[in-house]
Scaffold this motif. Structure first.
Motif, PDB file in Angstrom:
ATOM      1  N   LEU A  16      59.131  -2.826 111.105  1.00  0.00           N
ATOM      2  CA  LEU A  16      57.992  -3.747 111.151  1.00  0.00           C
ATOM      3  C   LEU A  16      57.153  -3.532 112.410  1.00  0.00           C
ATOM      4  O   LEU A  16      55.915  -3.585 112.365  1.00  0.00           O
ATOM      5  CB  LEU A  16      58.495  -5.197 111.102  1.00  0.00           C
ATOM      6  CG  LEU A  16      59.080  -5.672 109.770  1.00  0.00           C
ATOM      7  CD1 LEU A  16      59.659  -7.073 109.925  1.00  0.00           C
ATOM      8  CD2 LEU A  16      58.020  -5.652 108.675  1.00  0.00           C
ATOM      9  N   MET A  17      57.829  -3.279 113.522  1.00  0.00           N
ATOM     10  CA  MET A  17      57.101  -3.069 114.772  1.00  0.00           C
ATOM     11  C   MET A  17      56.262  -1.795 114.709  1.00  0.00           C
ATOM     12  O   MET A  17      55.082  -1.788 115.121  1.00  0.00           O
ATOM     13  CB  MET A  17      58.103  -2.984 115.927  1.00  0.00           C
ATOM     14  CG  MET A  17      57.463  -2.812 117.295  1.00  0.00           C
ATOM     15  SD  MET A  17      58.686  -2.819 118.625  1.00  0.00           S
ATOM     16  CE  MET A  17      59.661  -1.376 118.194  1.00  0.00           C
ATOM     17  N   ILE A  18      56.847  -0.737 114.173  1.00  0.00           N
ATOM     18  CA  ILE A  18      56.106   0.525 114.076  1.00  0.00           C
ATOM     19  C   ILE A  18      54.952   0.393 113.087  1.00  0.00           C
ATOM     20  O   ILE A  18      53.823   0.873 113.332  1.00  0.00           O
ATOM     21  CB  ILE A  18      57.054   1.667 113.663  1.00  0.00           C
ATOM     22  CG1 ILE A  18      58.075   1.919 114.771  1.00  0.00           C
ATOM     23  CG2 ILE A  18      56.267   2.944 113.358  1.00  0.00           C
ATOM     24  CD1 ILE A  18      59.121   2.959 114.417  1.00  0.00           C
ATOM     25  N   ALA A  19      55.226  -0.293 111.954  1.00  0.00           N
ATOM     26  CA  ALA A  19      54.155  -0.491 110.966  1.00  0.00           C
ATOM     27  C   ALA A  19      53.013  -1.307 111.554  1.00  0.00           C
ATOM     28  O   ALA A  19      51.822  -1.000 111.339  1.00  0.00           O
ATOM     29  CB  ALA A  19      54.716  -1.171 109.726  1.00  0.00           C
ATOM     30  N   GLY A  20      53.359  -2.358 112.299  1.00  0.00           N
ATOM     31  CA  GLY A  20      52.318  -3.168 112.932  1.00  0.00           C
ATOM     32  C   GLY A  20      51.522  -2.375 113.958  1.00  0.00           C
ATOM     33  O   GLY A  20      50.299  -2.517 114.058  1.00  0.00           O
ATOM     34  N   PHE A  21      52.227  -1.514 114.700  1.00  0.00           N
ATOM     35  CA  PHE A  21      51.528  -0.691 115.690  1.00  0.00           C
ATOM     36  C   PHE A  21      50.566   0.291 115.022  1.00  0.00           C
ATOM     37  O   PHE A  21      49.423   0.457 115.465  1.00  0.00           O
ATOM     38  CB  PHE A  21      52.562   0.066 116.531  1.00  0.00           C
ATOM     39  CG  PHE A  21      51.963   1.136 117.388  1.00  0.00           C
ATOM     40  CD1 PHE A  21      51.214   0.817 118.509  1.00  0.00           C
ATOM     41  CD2 PHE A  21      52.132   2.482 117.058  1.00  0.00           C
ATOM     42  CE1 PHE A  21      50.658   1.804 119.286  1.00  0.00           C
ATOM     43  CE2 PHE A  21      51.579   3.466 117.832  1.00  0.00           C
ATOM     44  CZ  PHE A  21      50.835   3.136 118.958  1.00  0.00           C
ATOM     45  N   ILE A  22      51.021   0.930 113.944  1.00  0.00           N
ATOM     46  CA  ILE A  22      50.154   1.880 113.244  1.00  0.00           C
ATOM     47  C   ILE A  22      48.944   1.155 112.654  1.00  0.00           C
ATOM     48  O   ILE A  22      47.800   1.652 112.721  1.00  0.00           O
ATOM     49  CB  ILE A  22      50.957   2.610 112.140  1.00  0.00           C
ATOM     50  CG1 ILE A  22      52.040   3.498 112.780  1.00  0.00           C
ATOM     51  CG2 ILE A  22      50.030   3.454 111.261  1.00  0.00           C
ATOM     52  CD1 ILE A  22      52.964   4.150 111.770  1.00  0.00           C
ATOM     53  N   PHE A  80      42.755   0.405 113.508  1.00  0.00           N
ATOM     54  CA  PHE A  80      41.486  -0.252 113.829  1.00  0.00           C
ATOM     55  C   PHE A  80      40.940   0.228 115.166  1.00  0.00           C
ATOM     56  O   PHE A  80      39.716   0.425 115.328  1.00  0.00           O
ATOM     57  CB  PHE A  80      41.672  -1.770 113.854  1.00  0.00           C
ATOM     58  CG  PHE A  80      41.816  -2.388 112.504  1.00  0.00           C
ATOM     59  CD1 PHE A  80      40.698  -2.625 111.698  1.00  0.00           C
ATOM     60  CD2 PHE A  80      43.055  -2.724 112.006  1.00  0.00           C
ATOM     61  CE1 PHE A  80      40.826  -3.193 110.445  1.00  0.00           C
ATOM     62  CE2 PHE A  80      43.187  -3.293 110.755  1.00  0.00           C
ATOM     63  CZ  PHE A  80      42.067  -3.528 109.960  1.00  0.00           C
ATOM     64  N   MET A  81      41.829   0.429 116.133  1.00  0.00           N
ATOM     65  CA  MET A  81      41.370   0.884 117.448  1.00  0.00           C
ATOM     66  C   MET A  81      40.815   2.298 117.375  1.00  0.00           C
ATOM     67  O   MET A  81      39.804   2.615 118.046  1.00  0.00           O
ATOM     68  CB  MET A  81      42.533   0.826 118.445  1.00  0.00           C
ATOM     69  CG  MET A  81      43.059  -0.579 118.713  1.00  0.00           C
ATOM     70  SD  MET A  81      44.360  -0.624 119.976  1.00  0.00           S
ATOM     71  CE  MET A  81      43.421  -0.171 121.415  1.00  0.00           C
ATOM     72  N   ILE A 113      39.438   3.688 114.685  1.00  0.00           N
ATOM     73  CA  ILE A 113      38.151   3.610 113.968  1.00  0.00           C
ATOM     74  C   ILE A 113      37.034   3.127 114.886  1.00  0.00           C
ATOM     75  O   ILE A 113      35.896   3.631 114.837  1.00  0.00           O
ATOM     76  CB  ILE A 113      38.296   2.667 112.755  1.00  0.00           C
ATOM     77  CG1 ILE A 113      39.225   3.301 111.714  1.00  0.00           C
ATOM     78  CG2 ILE A 113      36.921   2.373 112.125  1.00  0.00           C
ATOM     79  CD1 ILE A 113      39.551   2.391 110.563  1.00  0.00           C
ATOM     80  N   ASN A 114      37.368   2.163 115.748  1.00  0.00           N
ATOM     81  CA  ASN A 114      36.371   1.629 116.676  1.00  0.00           C
ATOM     82  C   ASN A 114      36.197   2.496 117.908  1.00  0.00           C
ATOM     83  O   ASN A 114      35.397   2.160 118.801  1.00  0.00           O
ATOM     84  CB  ASN A 114      36.755   0.209 117.101  1.00  0.00           C
ATOM     85  CG  ASN A 114      36.743  -0.764 115.936  1.00  0.00           C
ATOM     86  OD1 ASN A 114      35.956  -0.608 114.991  1.00  0.00           O
ATOM     87  ND2 ASN A 114      37.619  -1.773 115.985  1.00  0.00           N
ATOM     88  N   GLY A 115      36.955   3.568 118.001  1.00  0.00           N
ATOM     89  CA  GLY A 115      36.821   4.472 119.138  1.00  0.00           C
ATOM     90  C   GLY A 115      37.486   3.978 120.397  1.00  0.00           C
ATOM     91  O   GLY A 115      37.228   4.517 121.485  1.00  0.00           O
ATOM     92  N   GLU A 116      38.337   2.973 120.297  1.00  0.00           N
ATOM     93  CA  GLU A 116      39.003   2.441 121.486  1.00  0.00           C
ATOM     94  C   GLU A 116      40.274   3.214 121.837  1.00  0.00           C
ATOM     95  O   GLU A 116      40.827   3.039 122.916  1.00  0.00           O
ATOM     96  CB  GLU A 116      39.356   0.968 121.250  1.00  0.00           C
ATOM     97  CG  GLU A 116      38.126   0.090 121.030  1.00  0.00           C
ATOM     98  CD  GLU A 116      38.498  -1.352 120.747  1.00  0.00           C
ATOM     99  OE1 GLU A 116      39.719  -1.641 120.781  1.00  0.00           O
ATOM    100  OE2 GLU A 116      37.601  -2.169 120.515  1.00  0.00           O
ATOM    101  N   MET A 117      40.759   4.062 120.935  1.00  0.00           N
ATOM    102  CA  MET A 117      41.965   4.850 121.181  1.00  0.00           C
ATOM    103  C   MET A 117      41.815   6.217 120.555  1.00  0.00           C
ATOM    104  O   MET A 117      41.305   6.347 119.429  1.00  0.00           O
ATOM    105  CB  MET A 117      43.211   4.157 120.598  1.00  0.00           C
ATOM    106  CG  MET A 117      44.508   4.956 120.768  1.00  0.00           C
ATOM    107  SD  MET A 117      45.943   4.170 119.982  1.00  0.00           S
ATOM    108  CE  MET A 117      46.154   2.757 121.032  1.00  0.00           C
ATOM    109  N   GLY A 118      42.256   7.235 121.287  1.00  0.00           N
ATOM    110  CA  GLY A 118      42.202   8.593 120.777  1.00  0.00           C
ATOM    111  C   GLY A 118      43.449   8.931 119.973  1.00  0.00           C
ATOM    112  O   GLY A 118      44.494   8.286 120.114  1.00  0.00           O
ATOM    113  N   ILE A 119      43.334   9.959 119.140  1.00  0.00           N
ATOM    114  CA  ILE A 119      44.484  10.369 118.329  1.00  0.00           C
ATOM    115  C   ILE A 119      45.650  10.802 119.211  1.00  0.00           C
ATOM    116  O   ILE A 119      46.810  10.490 118.938  1.00  0.00           O
ATOM    117  CB  ILE A 119      44.081  11.518 117.384  1.00  0.00           C
ATOM    118  CG1 ILE A 119      43.016  11.053 116.396  1.00  0.00           C
ATOM    119  CG2 ILE A 119      45.300  12.037 116.628  1.00  0.00           C
ATOM    120  CD1 ILE A 119      43.514  10.002 115.436  1.00  0.00           C
TER     121      ILE A 119
END
Length: 209
Positions: free
Chosen positions: A79-85, A90-91, A93-99
């Protein structure tokens, strides 16, 4: 924490069962002659089987509690990993985090899984040990009824003479006296023997001495 408390409870019950079984085993071995005389072999065998079954049931409960930890930890981690993914999507898509940052953090989470799981196991082992320690501390913490008096004078033995004058003694919760009006005088440096049939009070006199 809930599993740890459950572990402490079942461990306490298991320790009590093992103690009862050990006491029963000791009594059966020491009283084997009496058991044969009164032909109680079948009764004692039944009691022993019931005690062994009780110990077995308690150990099975401990195993069940330990087994529960694995699926719970696996489920929570999933659940924790799924929630993180989900949140990271969203981050990104919004450009707040890189791959690259996403995979780096995901790898760190996967590496931290095993230590976290070990901590959960240690928590249950702690409760298990605490339950066993509690039984020991209950014995250690018992206040003795007989205490040394610091102001008492030092005992001085010159000749080592032993005098029993009208000594009587009875054990708690019994009306009959184990010894009654015993008078003994033993000079220091001599050897004396207490002779009598079983139950005459020889051991009681030695313990009183």
């Amino acid at each position: 924490k809930s599993l740890g408390k459950r572990m402490g409870k079942v461990t306490t019950q298991a320790a009590q069962s093992v103690g009862d079984f050990s006491k029963l085993l000791l009594e059966t071995i020491k009283g084997s002659r009496i058991i044969k005389i009164y032909r109680r072999e079948n009764i004692e065998e039944k009691r022993s089987r019931e005690a062994i079954q009780e110990v077995t049931n308690r150990q099975i409960k401990i195993g069940k509690v330990l087994i529960r930890a694995t699926p719970i930890m696996e489920g929570l981690t999933g659940l924790m990993i799924a929630g993180f993914i989900y949140f990271s999507g969203f981050m990104i898509i919004n450009g707040e985090m890189g791959i690259n940052n996403f995979f780096s953090f995901l790898t760190a989470m996967m590496l931290a899984y095993q230590p976290i799981r070990s901590l959960a196991t240690i928590n249950m082992l702690f409760y298990q040990g605490a339950a066993g320690a509690e039984r020991v501390f209950n014995v250690i913490d018992v206040e003795p009824n007989i205490k040394d008096i610091n102001t008492a004078p030092n005992l001085k033995i010159n000749k080592g003479k032993i005098d029993f004058k009208n000594v009587s003694f009875s054990y708690p919760k019994t009306e009959d006296e184990a010894v009654k009006n015993i008078n003994i005088s033993i000079e220091g440096g001599t050897t004396a023997a207490l002779v009598g049939h079983s139950g005459a009070g020889k051991s009681t006199i030695i313990n009183l001495l």
